[in-house]
Each structure stands twice: as C-alpha cells, then as structure tokens.
Design an enzyme around this catalytic site. Structure first.
Site, PDB file in Angstrom:
ATOM      1  N   GLY A  88       0.821  -1.214   0.000  1.00  0.00           N
ATOM      2  CA  GLY A  88       0.000   0.000   0.000  1.00  0.00           C
ATOM      3  C   GLY A  88       0.850   1.256   0.000  1.00  0.00           C
ATOM      4  O   GLY A  88       0.445   2.298   0.527  1.00  0.00           O
ATOM      5  N   LEU A  89       2.039   1.178  -0.587  1.00  0.00           N
ATOM      6  CA  LEU A  89       2.920   2.363  -0.612  1.00  0.00           C
ATOM      7  C   LEU A  89       2.658   3.255  -1.827  1.00  0.00           C
ATOM      8  O   LEU A  89       3.420   4.183  -2.098  1.00  0.00           O
ATOM      9  CB  LEU A  89       4.390   1.940  -0.579  1.00  0.00           C
ATOM     10  CG  LEU A  89       4.869   1.269   0.705  1.00  0.00           C
ATOM     11  CD1 LEU A  89       6.327   0.823   0.586  1.00  0.00           C
ATOM     12  CD2 LEU A  89       4.722   2.203   1.912  1.00  0.00           C
ATOM     13  N   GLY A  90       1.601   2.957  -2.572  1.00  0.00           N
ATOM     14  CA  GLY A  90       1.214   3.897  -3.632  1.00  0.00           C
ATOM     15  C   GLY A  90       1.665   3.519  -5.033  1.00  0.00           C
ATOM     16  O   GLY A  90       2.019   4.400  -5.818  1.00  0.00           O
ATOM     17  N   ALA A  94       2.286   5.913  -8.410  1.00  0.00           N
ATOM     18  CA  ALA A  94       3.682   5.942  -8.875  1.00  0.00           C
ATOM     19  C   ALA A  94       3.785   5.510 -10.330  1.00  0.00           C
ATOM     20  O   ALA A  94       4.492   6.135 -11.117  1.00  0.00           O
ATOM     21  CB  ALA A  94       4.554   5.068  -7.971  1.00  0.00           C
ATOM     22  N   ASP A 135      -1.575  11.187  -3.374  1.00  0.00           N
ATOM     23  CA  ASP A 135      -0.489  10.252  -3.704  1.00  0.00           C
ATOM     24  C   ASP A 135       0.231  10.684  -4.983  1.00  0.00           C
ATOM     25  O   ASP A 135       1.448  10.594  -5.106  1.00  0.00           O
ATOM     26  CB  ASP A 135      -1.030   8.816  -3.821  1.00  0.00           C
ATOM     27  CG  ASP A 135      -2.359   8.714  -4.535  1.00  0.00           C
ATOM     28  OD1 ASP A 135      -2.863   9.732  -5.059  1.00  0.00           O
ATOM     29  OD2 ASP A 135      -2.922   7.600  -4.584  1.00  0.00           O
TER      30      ASP A 135
HETATM   31  O1  PMV Z   1      -4.963   3.536   0.528  1.00  0.00           O
HETATM   32  P1  PMV Z   1      -4.001   4.629   0.320  1.00  0.00           P
HETATM   33  O2  PMV Z   1      -2.715   4.406   1.031  1.00  0.00           O
HETATM   34  O3  PMV Z   1      -3.808   4.983  -1.078  1.00  0.00           O
HETATM   35  O4  PMV Z   1      -4.584   5.927   1.039  1.00  0.00           O
HETATM   36  C1  PMV Z   1      -5.864   6.384   0.758  1.00  0.00           C
HETATM   37  C2  PMV Z   1      -6.123   7.684   1.440  1.00  0.00           C
HETATM   38  C3  PMV Z   1      -7.544   8.204   1.268  1.00  0.00           C
HETATM   39  O5  PMV Z   1      -7.596   9.488   1.878  1.00  0.00           O
HETATM   40  C4  PMV Z   1      -8.512   7.299   1.988  1.00  0.00           C
HETATM   41  C5  PMV Z   1      -7.943   8.313  -0.197  1.00  0.00           C
HETATM   42  C6  PMV Z   1      -7.384   9.479  -0.964  1.00  0.00           C
HETATM   43  O6  PMV Z   1      -7.312   9.370  -2.203  1.00  0.00           O
HETATM   44  O7  PMV Z   1      -7.055  10.511  -0.380  1.00  0.00           O
END
Ligand code: PMV
Length: 302
Positions: A88-90, A94, A135
C-alpha cells in the site's frame, strides 16, 4: 533509445479520508521506487512488460490522456520494475506519474510539475474513479508535503527524514471499499462525520507546525489523536489497533494507521533511544517491518 523514470512510494502521515472531502493532509514520499523504462516502438500496438503489476489500467489511462492531448501517433514500449511491494505504498499513483513523466521526456512535452500533476491525477481518476490526488502530488513533488484536498495546492515543506517506523499489518487494504465505507457513514451520520473531518483538518495544520519544529512529542500526540478519529470513522481494524497500541506501549511518541485502513501499514514516530524497542514490539505483535526512509523520496529521470 530507452528512458527511465522512477517515482517514489508514499505514506500518509496525517489526514487520510478527510482529504477526499477537501480537507488538507500531510504525506511523505519514501525512498522506495517504482521505475518505468520505455521508448518509441515500431510495433502496431503499445507493448507493456509489467511483471508484478497486473493492473495496467493506470498506464493505459496515462498514455491515452497524453496521446489525445498532444495528438501523438507513435506507439511505445514500456517495462516496469517495483520495490514498492504489496504494502500500500502507492504503486498506482507511482506508475501513473512515472508513465506521464516518461512520455514527457520521450516526446519533449516540457510539462511543468503542475501540468504533470493535473494529467496524472486525471489518469488516476479515469482508472479508479475516486481519490484526492495526494499520492500523485507526493510522487511528483517528493519530500513531505502539505496537500490541500480542495484546491489541490501543494506545499513541499520538508525534505528531512521523519523518524518513523513502518509496520505492515499483513493484509492488503482496499482503498475504494474504505472510501465507500466512509461515504456510507457520512450519509447516515452527516454531523458526526463532519465533526471528525473538522478535527482531522485541525490536527493536520498543527502537524505541519510540529514537523517544521521537529517537535516529535507533539506530532506523536497528533498521530494518536488522528488514529482515534479514524477508528470512529470505522476504517481501522483489530490488527492495526494492536500494532498501534503495542508501538505506543513500547515508547513511540505516537502511532496510527496510514492510508485508507482495513489493512496495509501503520506508522510509529520514535526517538533514537526507543526505536529498537518499538520495532521489536511491532514484530512481536505480528507486524512486518518495512525498511524505508520516510520523507526522502524524490522523482528521478535518467
Ligand atoms: O490507501 P491509500 O494508502 O492509497 O490511502 C488512501 C487515502 C484516502 O484518503 C482514503 C484516499 C485518498 O485518495 O485521499
């Protein structure tokens, strides 16, 4: 000629979920990367070799959007390589940003960072429908940023590493399901959820000041408070709560889930003195330590 672009992974420090509704968040890039390598191709179609990245929809959206905007006819080949794993690091953001930046280099598009953000965010929304873009911004700007969920403005306010330990909870979270879960709760309990978002928004502002001053005691307290608010939003789970609880008991300044919740990673802010104890506590509680430097990622073209 092949070009490579590496985009960093990210971790949410404060403000997840509320940022989807226009509140700010703080996100740090990490020194683990997803690399896209590619060039022009003489084949009839684009070709992708994506290894562990099974979902090519983000790459395809990025190419579609750029190809349409700049009326590009050439086909391309792409290869991806990732150190980001399934934590879950994106990876999705990326791979999207790295593809956009690669096309920028390949076709001499001279995109500014802001334009690269807008095109990449559009590609992400085309592939997954929802998301604040935090992200995407983190991949493009690197360091630690304050991201405004409403205006999408980015303030890169730190390039120093944050003393943070990362623990993987053992299962992958599903961001879209968790966003949906919060949307459902908001429909039923609008006032409560808005109050929670407001509190999160406030602690994000305070968090930025704490990071600037390197006031880890304060930042730790804000992380603990944010975790409690995320529990109220219904996005934590027993494993994340256990890892967070053990980290704090072992002496962390503070700890919280990071990202959408329902799995993925937790983060703990530590002093040099307590680092080993907190790491042991996370490991003993069944967490997998992820070896990353938080706040030190940067986009690399070569
Ligand atoms: O699941 P992740 O690590 O991509 O984080 C999501 C974060 C949220 O705020 C729930 C969604 C977003 O796009 O901001």
């Amino acid at each position: 000629m092949a070009i490579s672009v590496s985009a960093p992974g990210k971790l949410m420090i404060l403000g997840e979920h509320a940022v989807v509704y226009g509140y700010p968040c703080i996100v740090s890039s990490v020194d683990k990367y997803l690399t896209v390598k590619g060039g022009r191709s003489f084949d009839k179609n684009d070709t992708f070799v994506t290894g562990k990245i099974r979902d090519t929809s983000f790459i395809k959206s990025a190419i579609d959007i750029i190809r349409n905007k700049y009326k590009l006819k050439e086909r391309i080949f792409l290869e991806t390589e990732s150190d980001l794993g399934e934590y879950g690091l994106g990876s999705s953001a990326a791979v999207t940003v790295a593809t956009v930046k690669l096309l920028n280099e390949l076709f001499g598009l001279s995109l500014t960072n802001q334009e690269a953000f807008e095109l990449s965010y559009k590609a992400v929304l085309q592939a997954q429908k929802k998301g604040s873009g935090f992200d995407v911004a983190s991949c493009i700007f690197g360091g630690t940023i304050y991201f405004d969920g409403k205006s999408k403005e980015v303030d890169v306010f730190s390039h120093d590493p944050l003393p943070i330990i990362v623990g993987f909870s053992g299962n992958k979270g599903d961001t879209m399901i968790m966003i949906e879960k919060v949307a459902e709760l908001k429909k039923k309990k609008q006032k409560l959820v808005e109050e929670i978002f407001n509190s999160i928004g406030k602690l994000v502002g305070q968090g930025k000041r704490a990071i600037c001053k390197k006031d880890w005691q304060r930042l730790g307290k804000l992380m603990n408070d944010d975790h409690q608010l995320l529990i109220k939003l219904g996005v934590s789970n027993n494993k994340l709560n256990q890892l967070v609880g053990e980290a704090v008991r072992a002496g962390a300044y503070g700890a919280k889930l990071s990202g959408a919740g329902g799995g993925d990673c937790m983060i703990a802010l530590v002093s040099d003195e307590n680092r080993a104890k907190v790491e042991a506590a996370i490991r003993n509680a069944g967490g997998e330590l992820i070896n990353v430097e938080v706040g030190k990622g940067t986009l690399i073209n070569y």
